[in-house]
Design a protein around this motif. Structure first.
Motif, PDB file in Angstrom:
ATOM      1  N   VAL A  32       0.832  -1.206   0.000  1.00  0.00           N
ATOM      2  CA  VAL A  32       0.000   0.000   0.000  1.00  0.00           C
ATOM      3  C   VAL A  32       0.866   1.256   0.000  1.00  0.00           C
ATOM      4  O   VAL A  32       0.582   2.229  -0.695  1.00  0.00           O
ATOM      5  N   PHE A  33       1.975   1.233   0.779  1.00  0.00           N
ATOM      6  CA  PHE A  33       2.829   2.411   0.898  1.00  0.00           C
ATOM      7  C   PHE A  33       3.964   2.427  -0.122  1.00  0.00           C
ATOM      8  O   PHE A  33       4.807   3.312  -0.101  1.00  0.00           O
ATOM      9  N   GLY A  34       4.001   1.405  -1.000  1.00  0.00           N
ATOM     10  CA  GLY A  34       5.024   1.371  -2.031  1.00  0.00           C
ATOM     11  C   GLY A  34       6.412   1.077  -1.515  1.00  0.00           C
ATOM     12  O   GLY A  34       7.408   1.526  -2.084  1.00  0.00           O
ATOM     13  N   VAL A  35       6.520   0.318  -0.422  1.00  0.00           N
ATOM     14  CA  VAL A  35       7.815  -0.044   0.154  1.00  0.00           C
ATOM     15  C   VAL A  35       8.246  -1.405  -0.409  1.00  0.00           C
ATOM     16  O   VAL A  35       7.498  -2.376  -0.324  1.00  0.00           O
ATOM     17  N   GLN A  36       9.437  -1.449  -0.975  1.00  0.00           N
ATOM     18  CA  GLN A  36       9.949  -2.694  -1.524  1.00  0.00           C
ATOM     19  C   GLN A  36      10.595  -3.526  -0.408  1.00  0.00           C
ATOM     20  O   GLN A  36      11.504  -3.052   0.270  1.00  0.00           O
ATOM     21  N   LEU A  37      10.112  -4.762  -0.226  1.00  0.00           N
ATOM     22  CA  LEU A  37      10.675  -5.642   0.779  1.00  0.00           C
ATOM     23  C   LEU A  37      11.722  -6.551   0.145  1.00  0.00           C
ATOM     24  O   LEU A  37      11.486  -7.113  -0.926  1.00  0.00           O
ATOM     25  N   GLY A  38      12.862  -6.694   0.821  1.00  0.00           N
ATOM     26  CA  GLY A  38      13.913  -7.568   0.335  1.00  0.00           C
ATOM     27  C   GLY A  38      13.999  -8.848   1.146  1.00  0.00           C
ATOM     28  O   GLY A  38      13.206  -9.088   2.059  1.00  0.00           O
ATOM     29  N   VAL A  39      14.978  -9.674   0.810  1.00  0.00           N
ATOM     30  CA  VAL A  39      15.150 -10.959   1.498  1.00  0.00           C
ATOM     31  C   VAL A  39      15.371 -10.741   2.992  1.00  0.00           C
ATOM     32  O   VAL A  39      14.820 -11.466   3.832  1.00  0.00           O
ATOM     33  N   THR A  40      16.152  -9.729   3.352  1.00  0.00           N
ATOM     34  CA  THR A  40      16.424  -9.441   4.764  1.00  0.00           C
ATOM     35  C   THR A  40      15.136  -9.108   5.509  1.00  0.00           C
ATOM     36  O   THR A  40      14.946  -9.527   6.666  1.00  0.00           O
ATOM     37  N   ASP A  41      14.249  -8.362   4.857  1.00  0.00           N
ATOM     38  CA  ASP A  41      12.972  -7.996   5.491  1.00  0.00           C
ATOM     39  C   ASP A  41      12.113  -9.240   5.741  1.00  0.00           C
ATOM     40  O   ASP A  41      11.507  -9.375   6.810  1.00  0.00           O
ATOM     41  N   TYR A  42      12.069 -10.129   4.772  1.00  0.00           N
ATOM     42  CA  TYR A  42      11.275 -11.354   4.942  1.00  0.00           C
ATOM     43  C   TYR A  42      11.880 -12.241   6.039  1.00  0.00           C
ATOM     44  O   TYR A  42      11.142 -12.866   6.810  1.00  0.00           O
ATOM     45  N   LEU A  43      13.209 -12.289   6.112  1.00  0.00           N
ATOM     46  CA  LEU A  43      13.853 -13.049   7.181  1.00  0.00           C
ATOM     47  C   LEU A  43      13.535 -12.457   8.545  1.00  0.00           C
ATOM     48  O   LEU A  43      13.336 -13.195   9.526  1.00  0.00           O
ATOM     49  N   LEU A  44      13.481 -11.133   8.632  1.00  0.00           N
ATOM     50  CA  LEU A  44      13.145 -10.467   9.895  1.00  0.00           C
ATOM     51  C   LEU A  44      11.711 -10.763  10.310  1.00  0.00           C
ATOM     52  O   LEU A  44      11.423 -11.002  11.491  1.00  0.00           O
ATOM     53  N   ILE A  45      10.790 -10.761   9.327  1.00  0.00           N
ATOM     54  CA  ILE A  45       9.389 -11.110   9.617  1.00  0.00           C
ATOM     55  C   ILE A  45       9.315 -12.523  10.189  1.00  0.00           C
ATOM     56  O   ILE A  45       8.639 -12.788  11.193  1.00  0.00           O
ATOM     57  N   ALA A  46      10.048 -13.453   9.564  1.00  0.00           N
ATOM     58  CA  ALA A  46      10.046 -14.842  10.034  1.00  0.00           C
ATOM     59  C   ALA A  46      10.682 -14.954  11.414  1.00  0.00           C
ATOM     60  O   ALA A  46      10.177 -15.657  12.295  1.00  0.00           O
ATOM     61  N   PHE A  47      11.773 -14.231  11.620  1.00  0.00           N
ATOM     62  CA  PHE A  47      12.490 -14.269  12.903  1.00  0.00           C
ATOM     63  C   PHE A  47      11.598 -13.795  14.045  1.00  0.00           C
ATOM     64  O   PHE A  47      11.499 -14.432  15.093  1.00  0.00           O
ATOM     65  N   VAL A  48      10.923 -12.669  13.836  1.00  0.00           N
ATOM     66  CA  VAL A  48      10.042 -12.124  14.876  1.00  0.00           C
ATOM     67  C   VAL A  48       8.889 -13.088  15.176  1.00  0.00           C
ATOM     68  O   VAL A  48       8.540 -13.293  16.343  1.00  0.00           O
ATOM     69  N   SER A  49       8.329 -13.669  14.136  1.00  0.00           N
ATOM     70  CA  SER A  49       7.192 -14.582  14.333  1.00  0.00           C
ATOM     71  C   SER A  49       7.609 -15.827  15.126  1.00  0.00           C
ATOM     72  O   SER A  49       6.880 -16.296  15.995  1.00  0.00           O
ATOM     73  N   VAL A  50       8.784 -16.357  14.823  1.00  0.00           N
ATOM     74  CA  VAL A  50       9.245 -17.573  15.514  1.00  0.00           C
ATOM     75  C   VAL A  50       9.614 -17.270  16.953  1.00  0.00           C
ATOM     76  O   VAL A  50       9.229 -17.983  17.888  1.00  0.00           O
ATOM     77  N   VAL A  51      10.354 -16.194  17.162  1.00  0.00           N
ATOM     78  CA  VAL A  51      10.800 -15.858  18.529  1.00  0.00           C
ATOM     79  C   VAL A  51       9.636 -15.420  19.395  1.00  0.00           C
ATOM     80  O   VAL A  51       9.551 -15.775  20.563  1.00  0.00           O
TER      81      VAL A  51
END
Length: 334
Positions: free
Chosen positions: A315-334
């Motif tokens: 929605v805000f036009g922010v491009q997510l990279g591999v690092t961002d997806y890894l951070l999303i996964a990291f936060v969800s698991v922890v």
């Protein structure tokens, strides 16, 4: 109302809320919009009120319950390992569905009032944010992660102290029972709360803004269904050597109540009975059920935030990279 199934009550509240929301918006009935907003806000406030004491007491009691479990440390580590594995699978499904469906593409919002955040977090900021600087502040702010941290530390200390800590443990058990009973009263108001929340959303934003959320909402439900009906049965067969049909037959009362009440914590008593009927020893269930109900949420803590992050970024036009997806996964698991 007791003659009407709770799930039907929720559905009626949803339908009536949409109808009242359209009525308020079409006829510019500000008093009705205000009423719907007040009803929905009160319901959310009541739920939030129960969260801090419920999370703290549930985890303290669950950790102390390990006292009666043989090989407690090994079982606790295996439990946390499976929590982490299934959370990683769930968040991966959420990210995959987000990349497949692009839920935020084509959604246009008025971003005139939006401003960049004053500061952004990092991997280490997330970890340091789990430890509270003020234990009272964690409860005042309703910071669930910090409350979980405090509860685990206090529960572990009480477990090691042993007999002298029994009065404190007994107090937490009593408080847990009291808060659960009070929360159940709030859950019984869920049909009215649903009416207010959806009614206010329709009255305030209209269908033109809500319709684009349909793709996002559908993706969340698809992700939850994949975890519930594909991932968990595979885990049951491969790791638990348990027939999935037998599992669902025994767990269905808890699954159904959690779905219509939208509260895994409020469902704890039913969950406890269900898992014991499935053959889980009471001593271990007393640890795993409260701990899981407060910290193990593959839906709202893995699938939903993964999709929400992708939705908001698009929605805000922010491009997510591999690092961002890894951070999303990291936060969800922890």
């Amino acid at each position: 109302m007791r003659k009407i199934p709770f799930s039907v009550q929720i559905l009626l509240g949803l339908v009536l809320g949409v109808a009242l929301g359209f009525l308020a918006r079409a006829n510019d009935l500000s008093w009705l919009t205000t009423t719907l907003q007040t009803v929905g806000s009160l319901f959310i406030q009541l739920l939030k009120l129960a969260v801090p004491p419920l999370v703290f007491t549930a985890i303290v009691v669950s950790v102390v319950s390990l006292r009666g479990v043989a090989n407690a440390a090994r079982l606790a580590l295996k439990t946390l390992m499976w929590f982490g594995i299934t959370a990683l699978i769930a968040v991966s499904i959420g990210i995959g569905l987000g990349l497949l469906t692009n839920p935020g593409k084509g959604v246009t919002l008025d971003l005139g009032g939006a401003a960049p955040p004053k500061n952004t977090g990092s991997w280490t900021d997330f970890l340091t944010g789990i430890v509270p600087t003020n234990p009272v502040g964690a409860f005042v702010e309703g910071n669930v992660l910090q409350i979980v941290f405090l509860a685990v530390v206090v529960g572990a200390a009480a477990l090691l102290v042993g007999e002298p800590a029994e009065p404190f443990v007994a107090l937490n058990r009593s408080l847990l029972e009291i808060v659960q009973k009070a929360l159940w009263w709030v859950i019984r108001l869920a049909p009215i709360g649903t009416l207010g929340l959806i009614g206010n959303a329709v009255a305030s934003y209209g269908w033109d803004l809500l319709a684009p959320l349909a793709k996002f909402t559908t993706a969340v439900y698809v992700g939850c269904a994949i975890v519930l009906f594909v991932v968990y049965p595979l885990v049951l067969i491969l790791a638990g050597r348990l027939n999935p049909l037998r599992f669902f037959a025994g767990a269905w009362p808890a699954i159904e109540l959690a779905f219509v009440s939208r509260s895994s914590v409020g469902t704890m008593p039913v969950t406890q009975r269900s898992v014991e009927r499935l053959g889980v020893p009471r001593e271990y269930a007393s640890f795993a059920v409260p701990f899981g109900a407060t910290t193990k949420m593959d839906g709202c803590a893995a699938i939903y935030p993964a999709l929400a992050a992708i939705f908001v970024a698009q929605v805000f036009g922010v491009q997510l990279g591999v690092t961002d997806y890894l951070l999303i996964a990291f936060v969800s698991v922890v």
